[in-house]
Design a protein around this motif. Structure first.
Motif, PDB file in Angstrom:
ATOM      1  N   ARG A 126     -12.732   4.568 -11.533  1.00 14.68           N
ATOM      2  CA  ARG A 126     -13.987   3.945 -12.191  1.00 14.68           C
ATOM      3  C   ARG A 126     -14.947   3.662 -11.147  1.00 14.68           C
ATOM      4  O   ARG A 126     -16.070   4.032 -11.346  1.00 14.68           O
ATOM      5  N   THR A 127     -14.376   3.408  -9.946  1.00 11.97           N
ATOM      6  CA  THR A 127     -15.256   3.221  -8.718  1.00 11.97           C
ATOM      7  C   THR A 127     -15.262   4.200  -7.588  1.00 11.97           C
ATOM      8  O   THR A 127     -15.832   4.181  -6.679  1.00 11.97           O
ATOM      9  N   ASP A 128     -14.864   5.656  -8.133  1.00 13.36           N
ATOM     10  CA  ASP A 128     -14.752   6.796  -7.485  1.00 13.36           C
ATOM     11  C   ASP A 128     -14.188   6.588  -5.948  1.00 13.36           C
ATOM     12  O   ASP A 128     -14.724   7.121  -4.886  1.00 13.36           O
ATOM     13  N   VAL A 129     -12.883   5.977  -5.896  1.00  7.74           N
ATOM     14  CA  VAL A 129     -12.051   5.641  -4.591  1.00  7.74           C
ATOM     15  C   VAL A 129     -10.815   6.328  -4.683  1.00  7.74           C
ATOM     16  O   VAL A 129     -10.094   6.081  -3.677  1.00  7.74           O
ATOM     17  N   SER A 141     -16.321   3.127   5.317  1.00  3.95           N
ATOM     18  CA  SER A 141     -17.871   2.799   5.374  1.00  3.95           C
ATOM     19  C   SER A 141     -18.115   1.545   4.624  1.00  3.95           C
ATOM     20  O   SER A 141     -17.157   1.211   3.789  1.00  3.95           O
ATOM     21  N   GLY A 142     -19.381   0.914   4.988  1.00  2.00           N
ATOM     22  CA  GLY A 142     -19.569  -0.342   3.869  1.00  2.00           C
ATOM     23  C   GLY A 142     -19.831   0.047   2.529  1.00  2.00           C
ATOM     24  O   GLY A 142     -19.261  -0.868   1.875  1.00  2.00           O
ATOM     25  N   GLY A 143     -20.310   1.000   1.952  1.00  2.68           N
ATOM     26  CA  GLY A 143     -20.343   1.364   0.994  1.00  2.68           C
ATOM     27  C   GLY A 143     -18.921   1.935   0.216  1.00  2.68           C
ATOM     28  O   GLY A 143     -18.674   1.601  -0.987  1.00  2.68           O
ATOM     29  N   GLU A 144     -18.186   2.542   0.718  1.00  2.00           N
ATOM     30  CA  GLU A 144     -16.773   2.647   0.465  1.00  2.00           C
ATOM     31  C   GLU A 144     -15.909   1.425   0.214  1.00  2.00           C
ATOM     32  O   GLU A 144     -15.232   1.094  -0.709  1.00  2.00           O
ATOM     33  N   ARG A 145     -16.079   0.758   1.173  1.00  2.00           N
ATOM     34  CA  ARG A 145     -15.404  -0.913   0.933  1.00  2.00           C
ATOM     35  C   ARG A 145     -15.928  -1.778  -0.290  1.00  2.00           C
ATOM     36  O   ARG A 145     -15.257  -2.275  -0.969  1.00  2.00           O
ATOM     37  N   VAL A 148     -14.211  -0.313  -3.256  1.00  2.00           N
ATOM     38  CA  VAL A 148     -12.883  -0.583  -3.306  1.00  2.00           C
ATOM     39  C   VAL A 148     -12.675  -2.155  -3.800  1.00  2.00           C
ATOM     40  O   VAL A 148     -11.675  -2.433  -4.649  1.00  2.00           O
ATOM     41  N   LEU A 149     -13.650  -3.022  -3.182  1.00  3.37           N
ATOM     42  CA  LEU A 149     -13.700  -4.450  -3.683  1.00  3.37           C
ATOM     43  C   LEU A 149     -14.095  -4.611  -5.223  1.00  3.37           C
ATOM     44  O   LEU A 149     -13.437  -5.417  -6.029  1.00  3.37           O
ATOM     45  N   ILE A 150     -14.815  -3.877  -5.574  1.00  8.07           N
ATOM     46  CA  ILE A 150     -15.173  -3.652  -7.200  1.00  8.07           C
ATOM     47  C   ILE A 150     -14.059  -3.306  -8.044  1.00  8.07           C
ATOM     48  O   ILE A 150     -13.706  -3.925  -9.069  1.00  8.07           O
ATOM     49  N   ASN A 168     -25.400  -3.660  -2.489  1.00  7.40           N
ATOM     50  CA  ASN A 168     -25.582  -3.540  -0.976  1.00  7.40           C
ATOM     51  C   ASN A 168     -24.515  -2.507  -0.274  1.00  7.40           C
ATOM     52  O   ASN A 168     -23.466  -2.693  -0.786  1.00  7.40           O
ATOM     53  N   HIS A 169     -25.168  -1.511   0.391  1.00  7.18           N
ATOM     54  CA  HIS A 169     -24.384  -0.716   1.209  1.00  7.18           C
ATOM     55  C   HIS A 169     -24.064   0.731   0.164  1.00  7.18           C
ATOM     56  O   HIS A 169     -23.590   1.692   0.867  1.00  7.18           O
ATOM     57  N   LEU A 170     -24.507   0.568  -1.063  1.00  3.98           N
ATOM     58  CA  LEU A 170     -24.008   1.710  -1.976  1.00  3.98           C
ATOM     59  C   LEU A 170     -25.089   2.931  -1.957  1.00  3.98           C
ATOM     60  O   LEU A 170     -26.312   2.270  -1.849  1.00  3.98           O
ATOM     61  N   ASP A 171     -24.563   3.971  -1.810  1.00  2.00           N
ATOM     62  CA  ASP A 171     -25.838   4.912  -1.901  1.00  2.00           C
ATOM     63  C   ASP A 171     -26.467   4.962  -3.333  1.00  2.00           C
ATOM     64  O   ASP A 171     -25.618   4.403  -4.536  1.00  2.00           O
ATOM     65  N   LEU A 172     -27.562   5.916  -3.679  1.00  2.00           N
ATOM     66  CA  LEU A 172     -28.067   5.857  -4.848  1.00  2.00           C
ATOM     67  C   LEU A 172     -27.221   6.353  -6.006  1.00  2.00           C
ATOM     68  O   LEU A 172     -27.294   5.559  -7.220  1.00  2.00           O
ATOM     69  N   ARG A 173     -26.306   7.245  -5.989  1.00  2.00           N
ATOM     70  CA  ARG A 173     -25.545   7.673  -6.954  1.00  2.00           C
ATOM     71  C   ARG A 173     -24.583   6.376  -7.282  1.00  2.00           C
ATOM     72  O   ARG A 173     -24.423   6.227  -8.609  1.00  2.00           O
ATOM     73  N   HIS A 174     -23.825   5.664  -6.196  1.00  2.00           N
ATOM     74  CA  HIS A 174     -23.153   4.823  -6.951  1.00  2.00           C
ATOM     75  C   HIS A 174     -23.952   3.601  -7.216  1.00  2.00           C
ATOM     76  O   HIS A 174     -23.285   2.840  -8.103  1.00  2.00           O
TER      77      HIS A 174
END
Length: 270
Positions: A126-129, A141-145, A148-150, A168-174
């Motif tokens: 669901r969170t693309d990880v 990276s901050g966005g990847e982390r 993961v926390l979500i 915060n830290h997520l790119d536009l797509r995410h």
């Protein structure tokens, strides 16, 4: 699904009122956003909901029960939070971090069962990880982390999801994918956001905070008026309707703002 009520919640620290008599309701399955400038009390209010803080006055109720009367493990099974203070120096893999979401459901040290492992895999998808599953969280990276926390919060199987600036830290797509997921997930969601356009597109209702007080609440198109945004944020927007959804979109005139003019007398180096 869970109902949430903040009933006249106040928080004081060292004689300073951080939140003042905040009353806000989140219905079962609703997405309710808290917006306001820095220091308005959003994060403090959320901490009372996920029990990092105890209100100085007032009550947080979940399904009519005072949250503080629940055992910590019981509330952790029902309420999951993604906070701004989630930094960790522990060298866990992504898969191990997501599996921590199952901790409140375990009273012993047994391994995850098949269903729980599948649940964690689903949360990662669901969170693309999934492609990061065997990576150390220290290498992300901050966005990847953040994703993961979500995923960890989703693996917890909560009834109420509390999110403090999750984009915060997520790119536009995410950002778009996360907020679209919140719209359709069916969970009760309380979320703090800085971006008023994202808040308007995502939330059923908004609570606007300033100096620890709730100054307005209601549907985004009722709350986000030029006068209110100017009064609370100090910026007067032009507001138009999204051509497809009708949600309010705030447009800002950058040419009239000179507070950070580096050529001005106040902004020049001394």
């Amino acid at each position: 699904m869970m109902r949430l009520v903040l009933d006249a919640v106040s928080v004081e620290f060292a004689g300073v009122a951080l939140v003042r008599a905040l009353s806000l309701k989140v219905g079962s399955g609703e997405v309710v956003g808290m917006v306001g400038p820095n220091g308005s009390g959003k994060s403090t209010a959320l901490r009372c909901v996920y029990r990092a803080l105890r209100p100085t006055a007032g009550v947080v109720r979940v399904d009519d029960a005072d949250l503080t009367t629940l055992a910590l493990r019981d509330s952790a099974r029902r309420v999951a939070a993604v906070t701004q203070e989630n930094q960790s120096d522990l060298d866990f893999t992504v898969r191990e971090v997501v599996a921590l979401g199952r901790f409140p459901h375990h009273e012993d040290k047994r391994a995850l069962n098949v269903r729980e492992r599948q649940l964690c895999e689903k949360a990662m998808r669901r969170t693309d990880v999934p492609h990061l599953a065997d990576r150390s969280v220290l290498t992300l990276s901050g966005g990847e982390r953040q994703r993961v926390l979500i995923a960890r919060a989703l693996a917890q199987e909560p009834e109420l999801l509390v999110l403090d600036e999750p984009t915060n830290h997520l790119d536009l797509r995410h950002q778009v994918e996360l907020l679209a997921f919140l719209r359709r997930c069916g969970l009760t969601v309380l979320i703090a956001l800085h971006d008023l356009n994202l808040a308007a597109a995502t939330c059923d209702r908004l609570g606007v905070l300033k100096d620890g007080e709730l100054v307005a609440s209601g549907a985004p198109d009722e709350v986000l008026t030029p006068d209110l945004v100017d009064r609370v944020f100090g910026v007067r927007p032009v507001i138009v309707a999204h051509p497809q959804t009708g949600a309010p979109r705030l447009l800002y005139d950058l040419t009239s703002r000179d507070s950070f003019d580096m050529n001005s007398k106040e902004g020049s180096a001394r």
